[in-house]
Design a protein around this motif. Structure first.
Motif, PDB file in Angstrom:
ATOM      1  N   ALA A  49       0.840  -1.055   0.008  1.00  0.00           N
ATOM      2  CA  ALA A  49      -0.009  -0.082   0.087  1.00  0.00           C
ATOM      3  C   ALA A  49       0.900   1.201   0.095  1.00  0.00           C
ATOM      4  O   ALA A  49       1.939   1.212   0.378  1.00  0.00           O
ATOM      5  N   THR A  58      -4.332   7.168  -1.992  1.00  0.00           N
ATOM      6  CA  THR A  58      -3.865   6.023  -1.624  1.00  0.00           C
ATOM      7  C   THR A  58      -4.024   4.840  -2.590  1.00  0.00           C
ATOM      8  O   THR A  58      -4.845   5.001  -3.560  1.00  0.00           O
ATOM      9  N   ASN A  59      -3.167   3.939  -2.806  1.00  0.00           N
ATOM     10  CA  ASN A  59      -3.026   2.851  -3.515  1.00  0.00           C
ATOM     11  C   ASN A  59      -2.916   1.517  -2.704  1.00  0.00           C
ATOM     12  O   ASN A  59      -1.941   1.446  -1.829  1.00  0.00           O
ATOM     13  N   TYR A  60      -3.472   0.457  -3.065  1.00  0.00           N
ATOM     14  CA  TYR A  60      -3.420  -0.985  -2.433  1.00  0.00           C
ATOM     15  C   TYR A  60      -3.211  -1.957  -3.672  1.00  0.00           C
ATOM     16  O   TYR A  60      -3.624  -2.239  -4.620  1.00  0.00           O
ATOM     17  N   ASP A  62      -4.027  -5.577  -4.838  1.00  0.00           N
ATOM     18  CA  ASP A  62      -5.137  -6.381  -4.687  1.00  0.00           C
ATOM     19  C   ASP A  62      -5.558  -7.354  -3.782  1.00  0.00           C
ATOM     20  O   ASP A  62      -6.635  -7.454  -3.101  1.00  0.00           O
ATOM     21  N   LYS A  65      -6.778  -5.388  -0.468  1.00  0.00           N
ATOM     22  CA  LYS A  65      -7.629  -4.534  -0.746  1.00  0.00           C
ATOM     23  C   LYS A  65      -8.986  -4.878   0.267  1.00  0.00           C
ATOM     24  O   LYS A  65      -9.361  -5.873   0.184  1.00  0.00           O
ATOM     25  N   GLY A  66      -9.579  -3.928   0.954  1.00  0.00           N
ATOM     26  CA  GLY A  66     -10.751  -4.351   1.781  1.00  0.00           C
ATOM     27  C   GLY A  66     -10.128  -4.932   3.311  1.00  0.00           C
ATOM     28  O   GLY A  66     -11.035  -4.977   4.051  1.00  0.00           O
ATOM     29  N   THR A  69      -5.524  -0.916   5.554  1.00  0.00           N
ATOM     30  CA  THR A  69      -6.081   0.607   5.323  1.00  0.00           C
ATOM     31  C   THR A  69      -4.802   1.422   5.658  1.00  0.00           C
ATOM     32  O   THR A  69      -4.091   1.282   6.861  1.00  0.00           O
TER      33      THR A  69
END
Length: 118
Positions: A49, A58-60, A62, A65-66, A69
Motif C-alpha cells: 500500500a 492511496t493505492n493498494y 489487490d 484491498k478491503g 488501510t
C-alpha cells in the motif's frame, strides 16, 4: 540523512489485526510518498500500500484491498497501516519506504516482522 523507523509488528492469530507505524525523520526532509512493502521467505518483495502527500491519495495491492488501510498520522512524514482479517499468507517482513517525490521510494526502514498463525 533520512531515517525511517517501523513499529507495530508481532504475532497474531488468523483473523486478527495489527497496526504498523512508520515515521521518517531528517533535516529538511518532507515526504511526498510513503508506502509499505513486504517480503516473505523465499519470495520477492512485493508492494502492499502507498499514500501520497499533499492529497492523501492511496493505492493498494489487490490481495490486501478491503482488509488493509493506510493513513497519515497527524504529523507529516508518518503513516500507519491498519491490517485486519489477517491471513497466514500475510506473514512477512514489512518494510516502509518513503521519498521526496510522489513516484520514487528513496529511503527504507529495517523492516518489522508480522507473523500470522493459523
Amino acid at each position: 540523512q533520512v531515517q525511517v523507523a517501523e513499529s507495530g509488528g508481532g504475532l497474531v492469530q488468523a483473523g486478527g489485526s495489527l497496526r504498523l507505524s512508520c515515521a521518517a525523520s531528517g533535516r529538511f526532509f518532507s515526504s511526498a510518498l510513503m508506502g509499505w512493502f513486504r517480503q516473505a521467505p523465499g519470495k520477492e518483495r512485493e508492494f502492499v500500500a502507498s499514500i501520497r502527500w499533499p492529497d492523501g491519495s492511496t493505492n493498494y495491492a489487490d490481495i490486501v484491498k478491503g482488509r488493509f488501510t493506510i493513513s497519515t498520522d497527524n504529523a507529516k512524514n508518518s503513516a500507519s497501516l491498519q491490517m485486519n482479517d489477517l491471513k497466514p499468507e500475510d506473514t512477512a517482513i514489512y518494510y516502509c519506504g518513503t521519498g521526496r517525490t510522489r513516484v520514487r521510494y528513496t529511503y527504507w526502514g529495517q523492516g518489522t516482522q508480522v507473523t500470522v498463525s493459523s
